[in-house]
Design a protein around this motif. Sequence first.
Motif, short mmCIF file in Angstrom:
data_model
loop_
_atom_site.label_atom_id
_atom_site.label_comp_id
_atom_site.label_asym_id
_atom_site.label_seq_id
_atom_site.Cartn_x
_atom_site.Cartn_y
_atom_site.Cartn_z
N HIS A 160 0.83 -1.20 0.00
CA HIS A 160 0.00 0.00 0.00
C HIS A 160 0.86 1.25 0.00
O HIS A 160 1.70 1.45 0.87
CB HIS A 160 -0.90 0.02 1.22
CG HIS A 160 -1.88 -1.10 1.21
ND1 HIS A 160 -2.34 -1.67 0.04
CD2 HIS A 160 -2.49 -1.77 2.22
CE1 HIS A 160 -3.19 -2.63 0.33
NE2 HIS A 160 -3.30 -2.73 1.64
N ALA B 270 -5.92 2.79 -1.65
CA ALA B 270 -5.07 1.61 -1.66
C ALA B 270 -5.00 0.95 -0.29
O ALA B 270 -4.87 -0.26 -0.19
CB ALA B 270 -3.67 1.99 -2.12
N GLU B 271 -5.12 1.72 0.74
CA GLU B 271 -4.98 1.13 2.07
C GLU B 271 -6.21 0.32 2.44
O GLU B 271 -6.16 -0.58 3.26
CB GLU B 271 -4.77 2.19 3.14
CG GLU B 271 -3.93 3.37 2.72
CD GLU B 271 -4.81 4.49 2.22
OE1 GLU B 271 -5.69 4.91 2.97
OE2 GLU B 271 -4.61 4.92 1.08
#
Lengths: 317, 317
Positions: A160, B270-271
């Motif tokens: 990430h 994305a996390e």
Amino acid sequence: MDGLETRQLRYFVAVAEELHFGRAAQRLGMAQPPLSKAIRDLERQLGVQLLTRTTRQVGITPAGEVFLRDARTALAAVAAAARRARQAGQSRPMLRVALKADFDGGLLAPILDAYAGLSAGSSAEVMPVELVLGGPGDQIEALHDGRADVALALTPFDEHGVDSEPLLTEPRVVALPAVDPLAARTDLCLADLAGRRLPNGSAADSGDVAPPPLGSAAVKDLSQLFNLVEVGSMVWFLPAWVARQFPRPNIAYRPLPEIPPVTLAVAWPAELRSAPVAAFVRTAQEVADAAVTATPQPRHRGPADADAAGPRQRADH
Amino acid sequence: MDGLETRQLRYFVAVAEELHFGRAAQRLGMAQPPLSKAIRDLERQLGVQLLTRTTRQVGITPAGEVFLRDARTALAAVAAAARRARQAGQSRPMLRVALKADFDGGLLAPILDAYAGLSAGSSAEVMPVELVLGGPGDQIEALHDGRADVALALTPFDEHGVDSEPLLTEPRVVALPAVDPLAARTDLCLADLAGRRLPNGSAADSGDVAPPPLGSAAVKDLSQLFNLVEVGSMVWFLPAWVARQFPRPNIAYRPLPEIPPVTLAVAWPAELRSAPVAAFVRTAQEVADAAVTATPQPRHRGPADADAAGPRQRADH
DNA sequence: TCCGATTGATATCCTGAAGATATGGATGGG
DNA sequence: CCCATCCATATCTTCAGGATATCAATCGGA
């Protein structure tokens, strides 16, 4: 209305991690009452209950969980801003390369040489290299909080927020004490390790075949690890190149086909691809390619190790 | 030693953007002297000069540039933490879907239906959907600062910090006034548009063939855009599905092979890949697949448009 | 060359919020 | 039932963030 301060985030993270106002306050170097008040103000400001407090116990709510996660990344982002600004302000800015000591696959020296050699061509995209070895957390974390500009890390890691390119893939071997009866055998499987202590702390006889972390934060470098293995208190999984690079008389490396191979990758913050970082990444890839195609396999040890250190493969993305 | 506050970041961003202490202070709702002092303190704290000031002019140093960039992302991260915590604290949490009005490729309704229909199966991973349409910046920015959990966006967009999956790819058409002489022709090329005003503001006769942004922030929705086109003040590039969905008597859509096709993608931070987000993404992909394979091409307009709205392609990653 | 306008820096004062200390109240264990 | 533990409340103090007034330097135009 809006306007969250990092101080509030730091406070919450401390309390959420300790689940104890007193200890959190101590950790923050402050008294407990203002901390309680700060958290209450934070909750009022967000309009969300983050913690459940009885007079005896502190718990975290679901909203608190997500806020804890986001607060950590936000704090890392702020720290990164500060670190990178300091770095960029240096008259001689350095390219900071994070890696775990001895886990460079033998590529570090040639990469650094090649990178330094680049200065003959275009000098603008080359800067002196500084190695970031220790510090809290892993190399990826060093990227996130701005301690490093680029990292060499073993996959799988948390992707990430980072971009990465694989450099080389190798199988893993298990490191055993030379006196271990298993060291006499050439073909092992996971089940054979029953009873031995594995890196993840659990004994091998629990049924999990999950890939054990080979970069446990607890062990800082290979020397410590070798000591643990030599006295028989542990066995460990290592990339094959380690067996090649660091032969030890009292340690036997044996292949273990069940364990998936590891990939060494070069990684950098997803937002940031400066010219020096790009040049370093390119150089690293070229060196890795050259190493895979051109290098004859060095075989310094017994026949079993030759198998363990099987052919290097260029990692395919 | 450490301990940067978001207030300092906000101040610096304001000054760095305005390059003028007075205006920046005004924007921040404060007086100029304390702002000057705050920036000086910040520079002293970082040990780095971020701005160059003469008595008449403010400039930004290279270090200031990198700090500006990092400060913006750090502020977005802090804002995201607050927004997501508020969101998570709601008793009825919503899945917030960001999209540009009318730019959903006709998939929005079926996706929402299918997603809502999922609740029959496993109810845990479905939550009510809230649409995030307006607001500052684009949909990706809404992901970054926590205003949305998922987004439908047209590629190419800034992929940093987001994961995405393509849904469908279609060619682009040019929207012309029906009275334009070019509307009579079936085959156009970019050069034919010389003299017309293009979306990016520049006239078409400048030599750039770079893909023009079709999501210019200035024009909020298709109605405004259609008006501009109808009065002949502009021509515009649009995904072919728009031509299919929104036929207008005074507007002609014509294919333009030189313009690369666009891809509609579903994106998320994305996390963060929570169960509801994952379910939404999966649903979106299934709906897009179904639409590509099963849907007969609707053709409501003239033959040229049929070409323009050529066969839908499933986007390949 | 001189004067005024513009703009950032300096000086001084003030207010409010962060934090400390002291204390209260609730809960669990023995 | 009492004591230890732990969070909340109350009150006071300090200092940093901010406002106002003013100065100093530079640029432009007459």
